[in-house]
Design a protein around this motif. Structure first.
Motif, PDB file in Angstrom:
ATOM      1  N   MET A  46      -8.334   9.062   2.266  1.00 28.70           N
ATOM      2  CA  MET A  46      -9.003   9.301   3.541  1.00 28.70           C
ATOM      3  C   MET A  46     -10.221  10.192   3.327  1.00 28.70           C
ATOM      4  O   MET A  46     -10.352  10.835   2.299  1.00 28.70           O
ATOM      5  N   ILE A  68     -13.257  14.677  17.782  1.00 26.60           N
ATOM      6  CA  ILE A  68     -13.636  13.821  16.653  1.00 26.60           C
ATOM      7  C   ILE A  68     -14.906  14.316  15.950  1.00 26.60           C
ATOM      8  O   ILE A  68     -15.510  13.603  15.158  1.00 26.60           O
ATOM      9  N   MET A 100      -2.137  -1.085   8.811  1.00 30.00           N
ATOM     10  CA  MET A 100      -2.545   0.318   8.776  1.00 30.00           C
ATOM     11  C   MET A 100      -3.950   0.512   8.214  1.00 30.00           C
ATOM     12  O   MET A 100      -4.671   1.411   8.626  1.00 30.00           O
ATOM     13  N   GLU A 101      -4.330  -0.333   7.260  1.00 28.46           N
ATOM     14  CA  GLU A 101      -5.661  -0.153   6.680  1.00 28.46           C
ATOM     15  C   GLU A 101      -6.753  -0.340   7.712  1.00 28.46           C
ATOM     16  O   GLU A 101      -7.709   0.417   7.773  1.00 28.46           O
ATOM     17  N   MET A 128      -3.288   6.032   1.173  1.00 30.08           N
ATOM     18  CA  MET A 128      -4.645   5.743   1.612  1.00 30.08           C
ATOM     19  C   MET A 128      -5.517   6.945   1.310  1.00 30.08           C
ATOM     20  O   MET A 128      -5.144   8.071   1.593  1.00 30.08           O
ATOM     21  N   LEU A 159     -15.137  14.076  11.978  1.00 30.38           N
ATOM     22  CA  LEU A 159     -15.181  12.752  11.350  1.00 30.38           C
ATOM     23  C   LEU A 159     -16.288  11.860  11.896  1.00 30.38           C
ATOM     24  O   LEU A 159     -16.849  11.044  11.187  1.00 30.38           O
ATOM     25  N   PHE A 160     -16.566  12.009  13.176  1.00 32.13           N
ATOM     26  CA  PHE A 160     -17.569  11.152  13.815  1.00 32.13           C
ATOM     27  C   PHE A 160     -18.553  12.024  14.596  1.00 32.13           C
ATOM     28  O   PHE A 160     -18.566  11.995  15.826  1.00 32.13           O
ATOM     29  N   LEU A 171      -4.052  16.027  13.446  1.00 35.40           N
ATOM     30  CA  LEU A 171      -4.478  15.102  12.401  1.00 35.40           C
ATOM     31  C   LEU A 171      -3.317  14.437  11.671  1.00 35.40           C
ATOM     32  O   LEU A 171      -3.521  13.631  10.778  1.00 35.40           O
ATOM     33  N   VAL A 176       0.840  -1.195   0.000  1.00 34.45           N
ATOM     34  CA  VAL A 176       0.000   0.000   0.000  1.00 34.45           C
ATOM     35  C   VAL A 176       0.874   1.244   0.000  1.00 34.45           C
ATOM     36  O   VAL A 176       1.753   1.402   0.836  1.00 34.45           O
ATOM     37  N   ALA A 223      -6.409   2.596  10.432  1.00 35.86           N
ATOM     38  CA  ALA A 223      -6.640   4.007  10.110  1.00 35.86           C
ATOM     39  C   ALA A 223      -7.949   4.587  10.675  1.00 35.86           C
ATOM     40  O   ALA A 223      -7.928   5.635  11.323  1.00 35.86           O
ATOM     41  N   PRO A 224      -9.085   3.925  10.448  1.00 35.23           N
ATOM     42  CA  PRO A 224     -10.312   4.503  11.023  1.00 35.23           C
ATOM     43  C   PRO A 224     -10.255   4.578  12.555  1.00 35.23           C
ATOM     44  O   PRO A 224     -10.692   5.569  13.145  1.00 35.23           O
ATOM     45  N   HIS A 226      -8.264   7.472  13.884  1.00 33.00           N
ATOM     46  CA  HIS A 226      -8.909   8.782  13.792  1.00 33.00           C
ATOM     47  C   HIS A 226     -10.100   8.944  14.709  1.00 33.00           C
ATOM     48  O   HIS A 226     -10.668  10.025  14.794  1.00 33.00           O
ATOM     49  N   VAL A 244      -0.269   7.670   8.140  1.00 33.47           N
ATOM     50  CA  VAL A 244      -1.428   7.489   7.261  1.00 33.47           C
ATOM     51  C   VAL A 244      -1.414   8.560   6.175  1.00 33.47           C
ATOM     52  O   VAL A 244      -1.621   8.280   4.995  1.00 33.47           O
TER      53      VAL A 244
END
Lengths: 328, 401
Positions: free
Chosen positions: A7, A265, B360-361, A5, A268-269, A145, A2, B364-365, B368, B397
């Motif tokens: 995001m 958060i 990491m995949e 990513m 994002l949440f 972040l 990978v 990641a969520p 965060h 990330v």
């Protein structure tokens, strides 16, 4: 292997805004500095009053979350992460649109907090300067972040503006700004050796000069995580309230054991952030008073958001409480 | 290749939201948090030397993690000297294959609770290979029947109330089990007893391993580990290499700190196993398999741990004792329980997810959703700087690593 990513877009938007506009929501300098009109603060001096635009952007954060989440009726989370670009283009938010939908009373309230803080400090005999339209956000969110490479460049700009003021000491309204100035900037900016203070500390030093408060009834302090744990400031808040004659009730989780407001958060949440905020409100009310006091812009906003509809509880910043004494 | 994680974030956010509305999670975690805080406060008052001992253990762990290779070699030699067999598994697959090569197929296996077991999906793997595997820890057994994953490292079925336990037990045992906790415990006791004494193999983890003696220290309360590791003819220990410490004395210190912050003054049982059961009572001839297992195997599992040990920003995450204290203090965990996690949970779990269990995949969520509020650090007896590590992972990330 990978290599990258993809995001949620909101992360890039926040970081791009900070890097390009010096503010997470791309607010313009004059919007951020509007509160200072009429105060005629000098731009140079020994003590720099630093807002970082943080209280000023609070009504916009909530409205941004609401605006975006209303686009997709199916799922708030979905729209925050996938559909965010529908309303926000890559180069920043549509500030006018967001601006227009913010309630005037919220805007006035949060905007005036900086004004009130300045008046409180002036009342205690502090003289300070302010960078006005030039002031830049500290970059705390870049640090939070993980945009550390961008942060390395960004902080040079911020440090440049600060240097212009000729100040030796910075007084920060937000503990998040104080944290990065104190612990992160010295590692990234050569010769960054300013003394970093918070509003709370400056007030605490001259608390004997504060007028008695007309606030009736007890308050409960929501210690901000950054203030209590990273900066070790919690007794000071209690001392200040004692000086102005306000009774303090304690929540079961307080001082260095304080519970987070959920704010970090929120972008994002948002739903989870809200639940955490409302649980914290419950915890605070368990102290026996409905008057919640904090000293951090994000805690203020998150706890306010955590109040149930028609909850008579009051959430306010220490600055607001102290300002009522200044006016008298 | 770029991996699009946006959908994963959405799925994850939904699972968090759902968990936050679950009344069972709310009641159970609420109770657990209150009880945790009260009991720990009380036990620390009863045993006031504990915080100082925790500082000593921090140093023991620091030195151990810095010398893992050497400790591993020494521990493996100790196990062999004790007439056990020691193996090293570099990765997930090797660990499972080693276990399978010892166990084979068509066997009955009784298993103690182990996070490493979760990490390896050990039970599922052995079942797939034609074995009957029983989780003997009550909470894990409930989850085995419900086909769910743990919601807490120490109290895996924390989110399942007695009524739901009764429901799944009634179905499984084919008889009416009332929603009465004592009755529920009793039926499992009866069922499991038969399994212990007919099982071919017992598997356990270990909380700490002393390299000098090859002693495995296993802390428990139910007594299931005693039986699962004592009754069958074969005992296999599967343990992460981060559990190694130099000496037996060190191991005792680590164990005491672990259980104290896991809210026990003293746990019901501390098992110390260092080899197969033996006797020399007849003519001084040493014979193995007296009352306990005749065969004793230890599989030391790496699976990303040595990479973590070599990364100065993350090696401290290996100091984790798995006391579970941080989870009770985490505002996200308090609302969502194990949904804030992949295999490993809470803030520290995000670090473990990145390095050993998902990458990491998967991490990641989770990374965060950490508030970086820092209360876990206040609680942690090892003062693990999870917020700083979360910050570093976020950086990786963003910029790739």
């Amino acid at each position: 292997m990978v290599e990258g990513m993809k995001m949620p877009a909101v992360l890039d938007i926040l970081s791009d805004n900070i890097i390009k506009y010096g503010n997470p929501l791309a607010l313009k300098g004059p919007q951020v500095a509007a509160w200072a009109k009429g105060l005629d603060l000098p731009v140079k001096g020994d003590l720099l009053f630093y807002t970082g635009g943080e209280y000023q952007l609070l009504p916009f954060i909530d409205t941004l979350v609401k605006t975006i989440t209303h686009i997709d009726t199916g799922s708030k989370a979905f729209s925050m992460m996938m559909g965010v670009r529908k309303v926000i283009n890559k180069t920043g938010i549509n500030a006018e649109k967001i601006y227009a939908s913010v309630l005037a009373k919220d805007k006035d309230r949060y905007n005036s907090i900086c004004f009130k803080a300045a008046k409180v400090l002036q009342g205690l005999g502090y003289e300070f300067c302010y960078s006005g339209n030039e002031e830049l956000y500290s970059g705390a969110l870049l640090y939070e972040l993980g945009y550390m490479e961008d942060m390395k460049d960004y902080v040079q700009k911020v440090a440049g503006v600060i240097k212009e003021s000729g100040a030796k000491t910075i007084v920060c309204l937000s503990p998040h700004a104080a944290e990065v100035f104190k612990f992160v900037y010295p590692k990234l900016v050569e010769g960054f050796d300013l003394e970093i203070r918070t509003f709370v500390e400056l007030v605490w030093e001259r608390r004997d000069k504060l007028a008695k408060s007309q606030t009736t009834g007890a308050v409960v302090i929501h210690d901000s995580c950054r203030l209590a744990r990273e900066l070790g400031i919690h007794q000071e808040l209690r001392d200040i309230l004692e000086s102005v004659g306000v009774e303090v009730k304690e929540a079961p989780q307080n001082r260095e054991w304080t519970s987070c407001c959920g704010g970090p958060i929120k972008m994002l949440f948002p739903e989870l952030s809200h639940v955490i905020g409302s649980r914290r409100v419950d915890e605070l009310k368990a102290s026996g008073t409905d008057h919640i006091l904090t000293s951090c812009p994000y805690c203020l906003s998150a706890l306010e958001g955590g109040l149930a509809k028609n909850d008579p509880a009051i959430v306010e910043d220490l600055i607001e409480l102290l300002y009522r004494g200044v006016k008298a | 290749m770029t991996v699009d994680l946006r959908k994963d974030f959405v799925t994850y956010a939904k699972s968090l939201n759902k968990a936050s509305e679950d009344p069972n999670i709310r009641t159970a975690i609420g109770r657990a948090v209150t009880s945790y805080r009260e009991t720990v406060a009380e036990t620390l008052e009863r045993f006031p030397h504990t915080p100082a001992l925790a500082l000593e253990v921090q140093e023991i762990k620091r030195q151990s993690i810095a010398n893992l290779d050497q400790l591993l070699e020494q521990a493996m030699a100790s196990v062999e000297r004790n007439k056990g067999k020691a193996f090293y598994a570099k990765d997930h697959e090797t660990a499972l294959e080693l276990a399978l090569s010892i166990i084979g197929t068509g066997k009955t296996v009784v298993k103690g609770k182990s996070m490493l077991g979760e990490e390896l999906h050990l039970r599922e793997y052995l079942e797939e290979k034609g074995n009957e595997v029983w989780e003997t820890d009550l909470g894990e057994f409930i989850l085995q029947l419900r086909k769910e994953r743990p919601m807490h490292i120490l109290s895996p079925s924390i989110h399942v109330p007695r009524e739901q336990v009764a429901e799944v037990f009634s179905k499984f045992f084919g008889k009416e089990v009332p929603p009465d906790i004592a009755e529920e415990v009793k039926v499992v006791r009866e069922f499991m007893r038969e399994k212990y004494f007919t099982a071919d193999v017992g598997i356990s983890g270990a909380n700490v391993v002393a390299a000098d003696t090859g002693a495995m220290v296993i802390i428990e309360n139910e007594g299931n580990v005693r039986l699962a590791t004592g009754a069958p003819p074969v005992h296999i220990v599967m343990v992460g290499i981060e559990k190694l410490v130099p000496t037996f004395q060190d191991a005792m210190k680590v164990a005491e700190v672990t259980w104290r912050y896991a809210q026990y003054g003293v746990p019901g049982y501390v098992n110390i196993v260092s080899g197969p059961s033996k006797t020399g009572d007849i003519e001084k001839v040493t014979t193995y398999g007296a009352h306990g297992p005749k065969e004793f195997y230890v599989i030391f599992v790496d699976n990303g741990r040595s990479d973590m040990a070599k990364d100065e920003k993350f090696s401290q995450a290996l100091h984790c004792l798995r006391c579970g204290g941080c989870m009770y203090e985490c505002p996200v965990f308090q609302v969502t329980a194990g949904h804030f996690g992949h295999i490993y949970m809470g803030g520290i779990g995000t670090i473990w997810t990145a390095f050993v269990s998902g990458g990491m995949e998967k991490a990641a969520p989770l990374i965060h959703s950490c508030l970086r509020c820092g209360r876990c650090v206040e609680r942690c007896p090892m003062s693990i700087e999870v917020p700083a590590m979360v910050g570093e992972l976020r950086k990786r990330v963003i910029y790739g690593e």
